[in-house]
Design a protein around this motif. Structure first.
Motif, mmCIF file in Angstrom:
data_model
loop_
_atom_site.group_PDB
_atom_site.id
_atom_site.type_symbol
_atom_site.label_atom_id
_atom_site.label_comp_id
_atom_site.label_asym_id
_atom_site.label_seq_id
_atom_site.Cartn_x
_atom_site.Cartn_y
_atom_site.Cartn_z
ATOM 1 N N ALA A 120 0.860 -1.181 0.000
ATOM 2 C CA ALA A 120 0.000 0.000 0.000
ATOM 3 C C ALA A 120 0.898 1.233 0.000
ATOM 4 O O ALA A 120 1.978 1.222 0.594
ATOM 5 N N PRO A 121 0.494 2.311 -0.664
ATOM 6 C CA PRO A 121 1.354 3.482 -0.813
ATOM 7 C C PRO A 121 1.364 4.400 0.404
ATOM 8 O O PRO A 121 0.358 4.546 1.102
ATOM 9 N N ILE A 122 2.529 5.012 0.638
ATOM 10 C CA ILE A 122 2.648 6.071 1.653
ATOM 11 C C ILE A 122 3.046 7.380 0.982
ATOM 12 O O ILE A 122 2.320 8.360 1.038
ATOM 13 N N GLY A 123 4.225 7.435 0.327
ATOM 14 C CA GLY A 123 4.607 8.676 -0.323
ATOM 15 C C GLY A 123 5.998 8.632 -0.925
ATOM 16 O O GLY A 123 6.799 7.741 -0.625
ATOM 17 N N LEU A 124 6.270 9.613 -1.793
ATOM 18 C CA LEU A 124 7.569 9.755 -2.451
ATOM 19 C C LEU A 124 8.508 10.563 -1.566
ATOM 20 O O LEU A 124 8.106 11.571 -0.984
ATOM 21 N N LEU A 256 8.080 5.392 0.258
ATOM 22 C CA LEU A 256 7.690 4.524 1.363
ATOM 23 C C LEU A 256 6.420 3.765 1.004
ATOM 24 O O LEU A 256 5.515 4.316 0.373
ATOM 25 N N VAL A 257 6.376 2.504 1.412
ATOM 26 C CA VAL A 257 5.184 1.680 1.264
ATOM 27 C C VAL A 257 4.937 0.941 2.572
ATOM 28 O O VAL A 257 5.808 0.878 3.450
ATOM 29 N N ALA A 258 3.752 0.370 2.678
ATOM 30 C CA ALA A 258 3.381 -0.452 3.830
ATOM 31 C C ALA A 258 2.795 -1.747 3.289
ATOM 32 O O ALA A 258 2.452 -1.831 2.098
ATOM 33 N N PRO A 259 2.668 -2.774 4.128
ATOM 34 C CA PRO A 259 2.025 -4.003 3.650
ATOM 35 C C PRO A 259 0.599 -3.732 3.179
ATOM 36 O O PRO A 259 -0.079 -2.835 3.695
ATOM 37 N N ALA A 260 0.148 -4.506 2.201
ATOM 38 C CA ALA A 260 -1.218 -4.366 1.714
ATOM 39 C C ALA A 260 -2.203 -4.540 2.875
ATOM 40 O O ALA A 260 -1.942 -5.278 3.837
ATOM 41 N N ASN A 261 -3.316 -3.840 2.780
ATOM 42 C CA ASN A 261 -4.395 -3.872 3.779
ATOM 43 C C ASN A 261 -4.079 -3.074 5.042
ATOM 44 O O ASN A 261 -4.823 -3.152 6.017
ATOM 45 N N PRO A 265 -6.347 5.216 7.393
ATOM 46 C CA PRO A 265 -5.927 6.253 8.345
ATOM 47 C C PRO A 265 -4.445 6.158 8.711
ATOM 48 O O PRO A 265 -3.793 7.181 8.900
ATOM 49 N N ALA A 266 -3.916 4.926 8.793
ATOM 50 C CA ALA A 266 -2.490 4.759 9.109
ATOM 51 C C ALA A 266 -1.635 5.266 7.953
ATOM 52 O O ALA A 266 -0.622 5.950 8.156
ATOM 53 N N LEU A 267 -2.044 4.960 6.722
ATOM 54 C CA LEU A 267 -1.303 5.426 5.544
ATOM 55 C C LEU A 267 -1.305 6.947 5.473
ATOM 56 O O LEU A 267 -0.281 7.572 5.183
ATOM 57 N N GLU A 268 -2.464 7.534 5.749
ATOM 58 C CA GLU A 268 -2.579 8.993 5.689
ATOM 59 C C GLU A 268 -1.716 9.658 6.763
ATOM 60 O O GLU A 268 -1.097 10.702 6.526
ATOM 61 N N LYS A 269 -1.673 9.056 7.930
ATOM 62 C CA LYS A 269 -0.865 9.644 9.000
ATOM 63 C C LYS A 269 0.623 9.555 8.669
ATOM 64 O O LYS A 269 1.385 10.507 8.887
ATOM 65 N N LEU A 270 1.032 8.419 8.146
ATOM 66 C CA LEU A 270 2.429 8.261 7.745
ATOM 67 C C LEU A 270 2.773 9.209 6.598
ATOM 68 O O LEU A 270 3.859 9.791 6.558
ATOM 69 N N ASN A 271 1.842 9.381 5.663
ATOM 70 C CA ASN A 271 2.042 10.314 4.561
ATOM 71 C C ASN A 271 2.186 11.741 5.073
ATOM 72 O O ASN A 271 3.044 12.499 4.602
ATOM 73 N N ALA A 272 1.348 12.108 6.039
ATOM 74 C CA ALA A 272 1.418 13.464 6.606
ATOM 75 C C ALA A 272 2.760 13.688 7.292
ATOM 76 O O ALA A 272 3.358 14.766 7.182
ATOM 77 N N ALA A 273 3.257 12.660 7.994
ATOM 78 C CA ALA A 273 4.554 12.783 8.673
ATOM 79 C C ALA A 273 5.683 12.907 7.652
ATOM 80 O O ALA A 273 6.618 13.703 7.824
ATOM 81 N N LEU A 274 5.595 12.124 6.580
ATOM 82 C CA LEU A 274 6.601 12.201 5.532
ATOM 83 C C LEU A 274 6.603 13.581 4.875
ATOM 84 O O LEU A 274 7.655 14.203 4.703
ATOM 85 N N ASN A 275 5.430 14.066 4.540
ATOM 86 C CA ASN A 275 5.354 15.360 3.858
ATOM 87 C C ASN A 275 5.776 16.513 4.760
ATOM 88 O O ASN A 275 6.351 17.500 4.295
ATOM 89 N N GLN A 276 5.513 16.372 6.055
ATOM 90 C CA GLN A 276 6.001 17.385 6.994
ATOM 91 C C GLN A 276 7.523 17.350 7.033
ATOM 92 O O GLN A 276 8.184 18.400 7.066
ATOM 93 N N VAL A 300 -1.150 10.155 -0.966
ATOM 94 C CA VAL A 300 -1.048 8.701 -1.074
ATOM 95 C C VAL A 300 -1.378 8.219 -2.489
ATOM 96 O O VAL A 300 -0.622 7.448 -3.096
ATOM 97 N N ASP A 301 -2.489 8.657 -3.043
ATOM 98 C CA ASP A 301 -2.933 8.161 -4.346
ATOM 99 C C ASP A 301 -2.051 8.666 -5.485
ATOM 100 O O ASP A 301 -1.755 7.925 -6.431
ATOM 101 N N ASP A 302 -1.621 9.916 -5.408
ATOM 102 C CA ASP A 302 -0.738 10.458 -6.448
ATOM 103 C C ASP A 302 0.586 9.712 -6.477
ATOM 104 O O ASP A 302 1.158 9.465 -7.546
ATOM 105 N N TYR A 303 1.068 9.338 -5.323
ATOM 106 C CA TYR A 303 2.323 8.586 -5.237
ATOM 107 C C TYR A 303 2.174 7.218 -5.905
ATOM 108 O O TYR A 303 3.057 6.785 -6.660
#
Length: 326
Positions: A120-124, A256-261, A265-276, A300-303
């Protein structure tokens, strides 16, 4: 007046994005305790350096420590396998690269994971072009010097890489084809040992990302950058286009990626931390010192769209190189 309104709108949009990131970071979307970041490459190489830089900043944003777990081997596949089987709750993430989510699918006849379906995607994080490096005492002062020698003595020169199918291997293979030279490939178990032999003069050249620390050590010299334009950190080093090898570009990316499923909310939080973290000027400086280029923070989706678009480009590099691993 229109320009003032436009500036106000951009400022408002930026403030709204920052406020949304702050709100996401405040949500209890991740399990307590340390987060493990799996890195499919050994400590000391370019991938490990990127992982450690970004994890330090993300830890501050999350208020949780991120522990690096180096699982090197098989061109990053060992670490990718480990991450794909981890519990999908946000406690395990993985440093994705052009190898794990691009090259390896075309290079290996069989994988124990699917780079898209099992993650699952997190971010570039960043992108980084390759730089051709030679030992400090090398007789080759330019790319054309090296090409002239390679054509005069086919098979006598060599290039090192982090292993069969690594980004350095494919970069060297594509260079070999575009420059029409016969140079031998010497695979190592990771970038760090390849660089050690390069600095010792046992390897003629390496084309790698994360080159600036090695250049600053004074033990290697850069000959060219595999990018469309010169790197700001290496303004005096020509591109391969300028050096006479037209169309040679490499763009290794890190994300960054995470395991599928893993819950959204976890992906979004990790994405927010990465982008910060990516907005931090100090991280920009550190990436520049590594020879990487800062990127615009992605959702997340754009990545994930970016990753899917990059995969056929990576597959074409493998096709050009002729490399295959059973």
């Amino acid at each position: 007046m229109a320009g003032k309104v436009s500036r106000l709108l951009r400022t408002a949009a930026g403030s709204a994005t920052l406020a949304w990131s702050t709100l996401l970071l405040a949500q209890p979307a991740l399990p307590p305790g340390p987060i493990t970041m799996v890195v499919g490459w050994p400590a000391g190489g370019p991938s490990d350096a990127v992982a450690r830089l970004v994890s330090a900043q993300m830890s501050k944003a999350l208020g949780q420590s991120i522990v690096i777990d180096n699982r090197a081997g098989a061109g990053g596949n060992i670490g990718t396998d480990v991450a794909s089987r981890a519990k999908p709750d946000g406690s395990t993430i993985m440093l994705a690269t052009v190898a794990s989510h691009g090259l390896n699918s075309a290079l290996y006849s069989r994988l124990n994971h699917d780079p898209i379906k099992d993650f699952a995607p997190i971010g570039l994080i960043t992108t980084s072009p390759g730089v051709m490096l030679v030992p400090k005492d090398s007789p080759y002062r330019s790319v054309q010097d090296l090409i002239k020698k390679a054509r005069a003595q086919p098979g006598q020169l060599n290039f090192g890489s982090g292993g069969v199918g690594s980004s350095q291997h494919l970069a060297g293979a594509v260079f070999r084809k575009l420059a029409n030279v016969d140079v031998a490939h010497i695979p190592f178990k990771g970038t760090a040992p390849a660089m050690t032999d390069l600095m010792a003069g046992r390897v003629d050249f390496v084309i790698t990302t994360g080159a600036l620390p090695f250049i600053r050590s004074g033990k290697v010299r850069p000959l060219a950058v595999a990018a469309h334009q010169r790197l700001p950190a290496l303004p005096d080093v020509p591109t391969f286009d300028e050096a006479g090898v037209k169309g040679f570009y490499t763009d290794s990316w890190y994300g960054l990626v995470a395991p599928a499923n893993t819950p959204r909310p976890a992906l979004e939080k990790l994405n927010a931390a990465l982008n910060q973290a990516l907005r931090d000027p100090e991280l920009h400086r550190q990436f520049s010192e590594q020879g990487s280029l800062p990127v615009k923070p992605m959702g997340v989706d754009d990545y994930w769209t970016f990753v899917k678009k990059q995969m056929p480009i990576a597959a074409e590099q493998v096709r050009i190189s002729g490399a295959k691993v059973d």
